[in-house]
Write a protein that holds these residues in place. Structure first.
Motif: not given
Length: 891
Positions: A439-442, A459-465
């Motif tokens: 889905s090109s989200e992660v 989308k946000t460029g934020r580090l998730l995990d």
């Protein structure tokens, strides 16, 4: 799978000569191969032929009728032979069906290597420049009763780089000679006439017996080749240039010290001279007055080749160290061609989802995107500050991800050609693997130093995990094509499965007995393959967690012995493992490569080796030979690695290429920087019709060749080409089409497709059995590439999808490569039509502008004369629009 070599990307130029044939085709050496670039169509094709070592010199026949560089008179010499530093073909060669080469003359007058050869326009004289600081003028024919020594041009203070003949325009006779030296000087010599031969004939040595077989050899030579002329080979009244007197007219300096002159060429028709220097500067001069026309810098390193085309309007420059190849039009000062390969070896590859683009990343910190069909690079991204280690195309085909050792993951926009997002970590890390979900989200990237996996939001460029659990570098990452499960492989001898979206950590761990080097998913997501350090390929069921198959590949990939190896190739353990894997589009085959000269193709179900591709036969690379010559082994090491040449390191192709860069320091490399053959990355196109391999030679592209394959699917005694032709003649299109699909012959399938009328397409599409859909879809994809009947083929595709939509969905895994090929062809055709429509739209707007209409309208007098002549009013007004007249007014 019948794959054959198709093209070589990533390395437009690696050193040696470059020549232009037919004014539009650029022939250049690329390692041990030859590349042909069509400058009008902007297409580059690498010929499938190979030499045994790097090509240093090329000479092409000026009358070559095809893209082949050697048709009538041509030569190519390798860089490993010190006796062949230059080669050239005679301009007056005559075609023959079969005529073996005959040794006409041997000139052994030069005291050092010959650096330049040039034929006179009449092919009677040969001008040779040498490292012994002289240039010599040889007469090719044999002379009797007179001296035949060459004329020496002296006075040079450095080796002669080039020497050329100057021709008088009115008489077409040679009257000037130019010699160009390495210390940036040009000598102009003028012919002042014949010199009387007083005592020129050398007396025979006393006591020398007369050779009895001299007359017999002379008669045999005349039978094989007629040299022409009278007994002495000299026509009456002919002035021999090598017997005449030559005077130095002028000596000019190019004023580029301390740079050295490295390449030069002279266009006899225009009296133009082009020279290239070691500092990347080139100069264009008008001779014989030595007037500078252009003096520009085009590179940061030395120019290794500079040549004119036949017309003299284009200049070709090559820089071997940087991999640059330029074609420049000096009158308009514009580029015709501007290509540059990677400075170092390519590390990673990525195909776009439509298989039209190929992205490459290398140790030179650059990401390049190539058009597969043309072989040209159209964009280069250089924002990274360290080596590129991984690439990934997003599903939308317009976004490219790259990971680097500089601690960043960058996203590139292929519409605007910019870096629109950069993913970083709180502390600097070195990334060696990269992937993204469907889905090109992660976005996920594995590290080399901290053994972690970082997860960002696209989308946000934020580090998730941050996924922790591995105890070694994470060199393999891939999302499942059908689920959100992430697979990772590490040097800690494990493969782990992660549920990224649920944040549950490692879902399952597959242990191994050796370090795991890479991991890949099958396209349907129901199988997982990984390679280990012991040379095995393990196939896992990711759903049940069971080991399905194991392939032992140590013997398959083994081959090639390094020059510094103390053990034989069969007993050496180095390189006997796979570092890169790639499934075929349908998942039935798997490609594997590593630190070897072979690429292995395996059948997954049967676990058997189907084919081995040897990526090169270039002996200039280390690891190609299976057996080393013991005669070349000395107390100081292998003879090939001992630098006993006292020449300048700037000269020679080996000194020009990036293979020796930085390796001359003590202890830096045991083999003196000699490139080692290996395969760093393998990728199969989503269409399944081609695959690319990132090797030491460059990016090798292999494509399927179905031309000479006879592979019927349902053969019977009644299934023959004659039966198909009989059915077509009787109007039985349905029977003919099914018979052609059973015979699986491409030309017959296309013939039956075009025999159908548009009204019969729905009925024919619904009557085709499902087992023949793949072959029919592949035929449609091939027709769309070069068929003008676009609407007809698209209607076929539409009716096939309507009639067999459910069957296509059920057999999506088998039909996926064919559907990808069809999608690629339709997308490419759509882009071409969009460009054409946009161009026509702007042209119509310009043509229909009110100002242009008034300019083309006839004057009142012209309009009245046409009406009186009986011309209709509309025709009288619009008849002049084809050729606008000047000074016309409107009443």
């Amino acid at each position: 799978m019948n794959y054959r070599f198709h093209n070589l990307l990533g390395a437009p130029y690696r050193g040696g000569d470059a020549v232009i044939t037919r004014n539009t085709h650029l022939i250049s050496p690329v390692g041990n191969r030859i590349s042909d670039t069509d400058l009008l169509k902007s297409q580059a094709v690498t010929l499938p032929i190979q030499c045994s070592s790097n090509i240093a010199r090329l000479a092409a026949s000026p009358t070559a009728p095809s893209s082949s560089p050697s048709t009538r008179t041509a030569a190519a010499s390798s860089s490993t032979s010190p006796a062949a530093p230059c080669c050239t073909g005679s301009p007056s060669s005559t075609p023959k069906e079969f005529f073996p080469f005959e040794l006409v003359r041997t000139f052994a007058d030069c005291d050092d290597k010959v650096t330049s050869l040039k034929w006179s326009p009449d092919s009677l004289y040969l001008l040779a420049g040498s490292k012994d600081l002289t240039a010599r003028l040889f007469y090719v024919r044999k002379l009797k009763g007179g001296f035949n020594k060459p004329y020496l041009f002296l006075g040079h203070r450095d080796s002669v780089v080039g020497c050329f003949f100057g021709v008088e325009k009115r008489t077409d006779r040679v009257d000037r000679i130019y010699t160009i030296t390495r210390d940036s000087y040009i000598f102009s010599w003028g012919y002042s006439g014949d010199v009387e031969n007083t005592g020129g004939e050398e007396p025979p040595a006393p006591g020398t017996p007369e050779r009895s077989n001299e007359r017999t050899l002379e008669v045999n030579a005349k039978k094989r080749k007629e040299l022409g002329g009278n007994e002495d080979g000299v026509e009456d009244g002919e002035c021999l240039l090598h017997r005449g007197k030559w005077v130095l007219l002028r000596k000019d300096s190019f004023m580029q010290a301390p740079a050295r002159l490295t390449s030069c060429d002279y266009h006899c028709g225009l009296d133009l001279l082009v020279v290239g220097f070691s500092n990347g500067v080139f100069g264009l001069y008008q001779m014989p007055d030595f007037v500078c026309i252009h003096l520009l810098s085009i590179s940061k390193d030395k120019i290794t080749t500079a040549v004119f085309n036949e017309l003299g309007n284009w200049l070709t420059f090559g820089c071997a160290k940087l991999g640059q190849l330029l074609v420049w039009e000096w009158k308009s000062e514009s580029y015709i061609l501007k290509q540059q390969g990677h400075y170092f070896d390519v590390n990673c590859l990525a195909y776009s989802p439509d298989s039209q683009l190929l992205a490459t990343g290398a140790d030179d910190n650059k990401v390049k995107v190539w058009t597969v069909s043309s072989g040209f690079c159209f964009v280069t991204f250089s924002e990274h500050t360290n080596a590129i280690t991984a690439l990934h195309f997003m599903a939308n085909n317009h976004c490219l991800l790259s990971a680097s050792l500089d601690g960043t993951v960058r996203a590139w926009d292929l519409f605007r050609y910019r870096n629109f997002r950069t993913f970083t970590t709180p502390s600097s890390r070195q990334f060696v693997s990269l992937t993204a979900d469907q889905s090109s989200e992660v976005i996920c990237a594995g590290t080399l130093d901290s053994f972690e996996i970082f997860v960002w939001s696209m989308k946000t460029g934020r580090l998730l995990d941050v996924l922790s659990g591995h105890e070694g570098p994470v060199h393999g990452l891939m999302f499942s094509p059908t689920s959100a499960i992430l697979a990772s492989s590490s040097w800690d001898k494990t493969v782990k499965l992660w549920d990224v979206f649920e944040a549950k950590g490692a879902v399952e761990t597959f242990p191994h007995t050796h370090d795991v080097l890479t991991v890949v998913y099958r396209p349907d997501g129901k199988q997982l393959a990984c390679s280990t350090l012991d040379g095995q390929i393990h196939f896992w069921d990711p759903i049940d967690g069971l080991l399905m198959y194991t392939i032992e590949g140590r013997r398959d990939i083994a081959g090639g012995r390094l020059a510094t190896d103390r053990r034989a190739a069969a007993n050496s353990s180095s390189g006997k493992y796979f570092t890169t894997l790639c499934y075929s589009a349908d998942g039935s085959y798997i490609l594997a490569g590593g630190s070897s000269k072979f690429i292995c193709l395996y059948d997954v179900t049967e676990q058997v080796l189907l084919r081995r591709f040897q990526i090169t036969h270039n002996l200039s690379l280390d690891g190609v030979l299976d057996f080393l010559n013991s005669k070349k082994m000395t107390d100081a090491g292998p003879l090939d690695l001992i630098d006993d040449d006292d020449t300048d390191t700037e000269e020679g192709v080996d000194g020009q290429t990036r293979g020796k860069l930085g390796y001359d320091l003590p202890g830096s490399m045991p083999n003196h920087g000699r490139p080692i053959i290996r395969t760093k990355c393998l990728r199969i196109a989503p269409t399944g019709r081609s695959f690319a391999a990132a090797t030491t030679e460059g990016v090798l592209v292999y494509s399927t060749d179905d031309t000479f394959i006879f592979d019927p699917t349902d053969l019977d005694i009644d299934v023959t080409p004659e039966a198909i032709d009989a059915a077509l003649s009787d109007g039985l299109i349905k029977r003919a089409l099914i018979l052609s699909l059973r015979l699986n012959e491409d030309t017959l399938i296309k013939k039956c497709v075009f025999a159908a009328s548009p009204t019969d397409i729905p009925a024919l599409a619904s009557s085709i059995p499902s087992r023949y859909l793949q072959r029919l879809i592949e035929a449609f994809a091939g027709l769309l590439e070069n068929c003008p009947h676009l609407e007809f083929i698209l209607r076929w595709c539409q009716e096939i999808c309507k009639a067999h939509g459910q069957s296509i969905q059920q057999n999506s895994r088998t039909l996926l490569p064919a559907l990808k090929s069809l999608q690629k062809a339709i997308t490419r055709m759509h882009q071409d039509l969009a460009d054409t429509c946009a161009s026509n739209e702007y042209m119509l707007r310009s043509s229909c502008h009110p100002y242009n209409i008034l300019q083309r309208a006839p004057s009142y007098t012209e309009y009245s004369q046409r009406l009186r002549a009986g011309v209709p009013s509309s025709k009288a007004f619009f008849s002049g629009f084809g050729s606008p007249q000047q000074n016309r007014g409107v009443p």
